[in-house]
Structures are given as structure tokens and as C-alpha cells.
Design a protein around this motif. Structure first.
Motif, PDB file in Angstrom:
ATOM      1  N   LEU A  60       0.833  -1.190   0.000  1.00  0.00           N
ATOM      2  CA  LEU A  60       0.000   0.000   0.000  1.00  0.00           C
ATOM      3  C   LEU A  60       0.872   1.246   0.000  1.00  0.00           C
ATOM      4  CD1 LEU A  60      -2.479  -0.975   2.859  1.00  0.00           C
ATOM      5  CD2 LEU A  60      -2.928  -1.120   0.407  1.00  0.00           C
ATOM      6  N   THR A  61       0.230   2.381  -0.147  1.00  0.00           N
ATOM      7  CA  THR A  61       0.872   3.647   0.132  1.00  0.00           C
ATOM      8  C   THR A  61       0.412   4.082   1.519  1.00  0.00           C
ATOM      9  OG1 THR A  61       0.998   4.316  -2.181  1.00  0.00           O
ATOM     10  CG2 THR A  61       1.077   6.062  -0.541  1.00  0.00           C
ATOM     11  N   GLY A  90       5.319   7.607   3.274  1.00  0.00           N
ATOM     12  CA  GLY A  90       5.628   9.029   3.247  1.00  0.00           C
ATOM     13  C   GLY A  90       5.339   9.649   4.598  1.00  0.00           C
ATOM     14  N   LEU A  91       5.812  10.851   4.798  1.00  0.00           N
ATOM     15  CA  LEU A  91       5.647  11.549   6.082  1.00  0.00           C
ATOM     16  C   LEU A  91       5.404  13.030   5.824  1.00  0.00           C
ATOM     17  CD1 LEU A  91       5.960  11.734   9.249  1.00  0.00           C
ATOM     18  CD2 LEU A  91       8.410  12.127   8.812  1.00  0.00           C
ATOM     19  N   THR A  92       4.423  13.566   6.540  1.00  0.00           N
ATOM     20  CA  THR A  92       4.199  15.006   6.538  1.00  0.00           C
ATOM     21  C   THR A  92       4.184  15.488   7.976  1.00  0.00           C
ATOM     22  OG1 THR A  92       2.897  14.953   4.497  1.00  0.00           O
ATOM     23  CG2 THR A  92       2.661  16.888   5.900  1.00  0.00           C
ATOM     24  N   LEU A 139       7.802  14.408   3.018  1.00  0.00           N
ATOM     25  CA  LEU A 139       8.583  13.388   2.318  1.00  0.00           C
ATOM     26  C   LEU A 139       7.604  12.536   1.516  1.00  0.00           C
ATOM     27  CD1 LEU A 139      11.041  12.204   5.141  1.00  0.00           C
ATOM     28  CD2 LEU A 139      11.555  13.706   3.212  1.00  0.00           C
ATOM     29  N   PRO A 140       7.620  12.629   0.189  1.00  0.00           N
ATOM     30  CA  PRO A 140       6.679  11.852  -0.625  1.00  0.00           C
ATOM     31  C   PRO A 140       6.851  10.355  -0.392  1.00  0.00           C
ATOM     32  CG  PRO A 140       7.800  13.522  -1.940  1.00  0.00           C
ATOM     33  CD  PRO A 140       8.514  13.461  -0.629  1.00  0.00           C
ATOM     34  N   PRO A 141       5.775   9.591  -0.526  1.00  0.00           N
ATOM     35  CA  PRO A 141       5.854   8.138  -0.303  1.00  0.00           C
ATOM     36  C   PRO A 141       6.830   7.467  -1.261  1.00  0.00           C
ATOM     37  CG  PRO A 141       3.577   8.867  -0.351  1.00  0.00           C
ATOM     38  CD  PRO A 141       4.400  10.031  -0.809  1.00  0.00           C
ATOM     39  N   LEU A 188      13.498   4.812   4.861  1.00  0.00           N
ATOM     40  CA  LEU A 188      13.343   4.697   6.307  1.00  0.00           C
ATOM     41  C   LEU A 188      14.306   5.642   7.026  1.00  0.00           C
ATOM     42  CD1 LEU A 188      11.510   3.145   8.190  1.00  0.00           C
ATOM     43  CD2 LEU A 188      13.243   1.349   8.337  1.00  0.00           C
ATOM     44  N   ALA A 189      15.547   5.741   6.539  1.00  0.00           N
ATOM     45  CA  ALA A 189      16.516   6.654   7.153  1.00  0.00           C
ATOM     46  C   ALA A 189      16.051   8.105   7.021  1.00  0.00           C
ATOM     47  CB  ALA A 189      17.882   6.478   6.503  1.00  0.00           C
ATOM     48  N   ARG A 190      15.452   8.446   5.885  1.00  0.00           N
ATOM     49  CA  ARG A 190      14.938   9.803   5.703  1.00  0.00           C
ATOM     50  C   ARG A 190      13.825  10.107   6.709  1.00  0.00           C
ATOM     51  NH1 ARG A 190      14.238   7.847   0.220  1.00  0.00           N
ATOM     52  NH2 ARG A 190      16.079   8.246  -1.046  1.00  0.00           N
ATOM     53  N   LEU A 191      12.941   9.145   6.886  1.00  0.00           N
ATOM     54  CA  LEU A 191      11.837   9.327   7.813  1.00  0.00           C
ATOM     55  C   LEU A 191      12.339   9.489   9.243  1.00  0.00           C
ATOM     56  CD1 LEU A 191       9.412   6.601   6.392  1.00  0.00           C
ATOM     57  CD2 LEU A 191       9.248   9.060   6.062  1.00  0.00           C
TER      58      LEU A 191
END
Length: 291
Positions: A77-78, A122-124, A134-136, A143-146
């Protein structure tokens, strides 16, 4: 079971997320279903009405029996993680944990789980000055970006205005949105955003985080409360006001839950003292329903 206090005391968000998530995922199976994907899974006997194009004719020639090739396809999923990083999330519980600290741990663990399931995550982060988005993605470095975004976030100010939030709902994209917030708002701005996301993206899992000292009103004697977003102050005797506070809080929580579910949100109330596995279980339940 690792408590939120222990996980936070590690001072290592990637490690804390992995410890919490892997303990929960033990015994869980990757979400897959049988279909006509590219990865071969098994044979099954032909039944009248089956698609003849899926027959394995070579096997039929060797065995004089008819079998269909079944495949497995990932049900990825997204997943869109949404963090309320307004100043009220700085409220600190008696265990030393801020609501923001708990939210970081929870979202990091959910990001780990979703990544393990093959989802694009992704994360907002909602700030008054703008959106950190961070777009999905489903690549190995996401994961490191998140984690980095969550670790470096501080809670400040009030909820962003509608214009700032507009890019989040500018286009339709099917996703499971997971929002972590204390739902302190001035004029239903959080509810309005989630309503739009429900329309444009589909499912919304709303995790309502409160500190235990708010829920149980553990304060004693004369005390001054300060609204972390407006700066307004209120002086009261905690012992005299405890019953009234708890009655009003429960009434607000009941109304909040009813309105959220009426809007179609999958609503769950959490305390900063609650283990993360409860929220992870709700995430996996909702994810399985969408797979």
C-alpha cells in the motif's frame, strides 16, 4: 514489553523503532494473496470455469492431469504518516515523556512495519510555518529519511492554515493516512484536513494521543496552567477542580470520538503511558482490510 519510557531512553530512534516493531512483528506473515502476479507460488487442480490461459500444458502432457499455475502478488500500500507538531505536543507527562516524544516513537515504529510489508511510506510534519513533506517511497533509503525528519522535528506554534495545507489534498492518491495528534485545535482545522484527506486518499487512521496526567489529572494543590499555543494562563486549585476537570474532559473525549467516527475516521485514543503495540495492532488491522 518495552515501555515508551524505555524506548525513549535509548536516545536512538531507529533502534527504538526496530525493537518495538520487531517484537510486535514476531510471528506475523508478509501480506500476500493468490492471484495472477509474476512470482510463482503453487499449482492447483483445474476447476470448471477457470481461465484456460493459466493451465500448465507441459505438466498436463506429463501427468495427464490439468493444473493451474497460481502466483503471489504483494499487497503493498501507500502509507502516509501525518504528525501534528504544534506546540501543544510539548506537554510533558509525569514519566518525563512529551506527547511529541511518544508520537515520534509511534510513527517511527509504524514506518518500520510498513517498510517491512513492502509499502511505500511518506511523512508530513505539520508546522505553522509550512509543511515538511517526504513523498511516499518504497526504496531502501526511505526509512533513514523518515527517521531523520522525525528526530529533528520540534513542536512549535499553532496548526497551519488552510492555504499551507492545500498541497496535501491537491491530487487524489489512494493511501492509508495515519495521523498522530492531540487534537487541540482552535476552529476544527485538524478535522477539516482529515475530512479532505478522507475524500482524496481513502482511509484515515486517527491516533489521538494524550498524556496520562491529563487523563487522570494527577496535579496537586495550587497550580498555573499555560496554553502552550496561545500563552494564556489559568490558575486553579487542582484538588478542588479535579472532578469537574475529569467530567469535562470525558465529555470532550466522547464527543471527539463520536464526531471522528461519524466522519469515517478509524479513531483510537492513546495515552503516552500505553505500549506502542496497541497502535501497531490497529495499523495492521486497518492495513489488512485494505489489502
Amino acid at each position: 514489553m518495552l515501555t515508551p519510557e524505555i524506548l525513549h531512553a535509548l536516545h536512538n530512534l531507529p533502534l527504538a523503532a526496530k525493537q518495538a516493531a520487531e517484537g510486535f512483528l514476531h510471528g506475523q506473515h508478509q501480506s500476500r494473496r493468490h492471484g495472477t502476479g509474476m512470482e510463482f507460488s503453487q499449482y492447483r487442480p483445474y476447476q470448471p470455469g477457470d481461465d484456460l490461459r493459466r493451465l500448465d500444458w507441459r505438466l498436463a502432457a506429463r501427468s495427464d492431469r490439468y493444473y493451474l499455475r497460481e502466483s503471489e502478488v504483494d499487497t503493498s500500500l501507500t502509507v502516509h504518516l501525518l504528525l501534528d507538531a504544534t506546540a501543544s505536543m510539548n506537554h510533558r507527562d509525569d514519566n518525563g515523556l512529551r506527547k511529541l516524544d511518544y508520537a515520534r516513537l509511534l510513527l517511527a515504529a509504524l514506518a518500520y512495519i510498513a517498510t517491512q510489508q513492502g509499502d511505500a511510506v511518506g511523512l508530513t510534519i505539520l508546522h505553522p510555518a509550512g509543511l515538511q513533506h517526504l513523498p511516499p517511497r518504497a526504496d531502501a533509503r526511505q526509512l533513514a529519511r523518515l527517521y531523520h525528519a522525525l528526530e529533528t522535528t520540534e513542536a512549535t506554534g499553532t496548526f497551519p492554515d488552510a492555504g499551507t495545507l492545500a498541497p496535501l489534498t491537491a491530487r487524489r492518491q489512494r493511501a492509508l493516512t495515519v495521523c498522530v495528534s492531540d487534537l487541540y485545535e482552535q476552529d476544527s482545522e485538524i478535522e477539516s484536513l482529515l475530512k479532505r484527506l478522507r475524500t482524496t486518499s481513502g482511509e484515515v487512521l486517527l491516533l489521538h494521543v494524550l498524556a496520562r496526567n491529563e487523563l487522570e489529572f494527577t496535579f496537586r494543590g495550587a497550580i498555573t496552567f499555560e496554553d502552550l499555543e496561545t500563552g494564556q494562563r489559568l490558575q486553579l486549585d487542582a484538588d478542588q477542580q479535579r472532578t469537574t476537570w475529569q467530567q469535562q474532559l470525558q465529555a470532550w473525549l466522547e464527543t471527539t470520538a463520536q464526531q471522528a467516527r461519524r466522519r469515517g475516521f478509524d479513531y483510537h485514543q492513546l495515552s503516552t503511558a500505553d505500549p506502542l503495540d496497541r497502535a501497531m495492532r490497529e495499523f495492521m488491522r486497518r492495513r489488512m482490510l485494505l489489502s
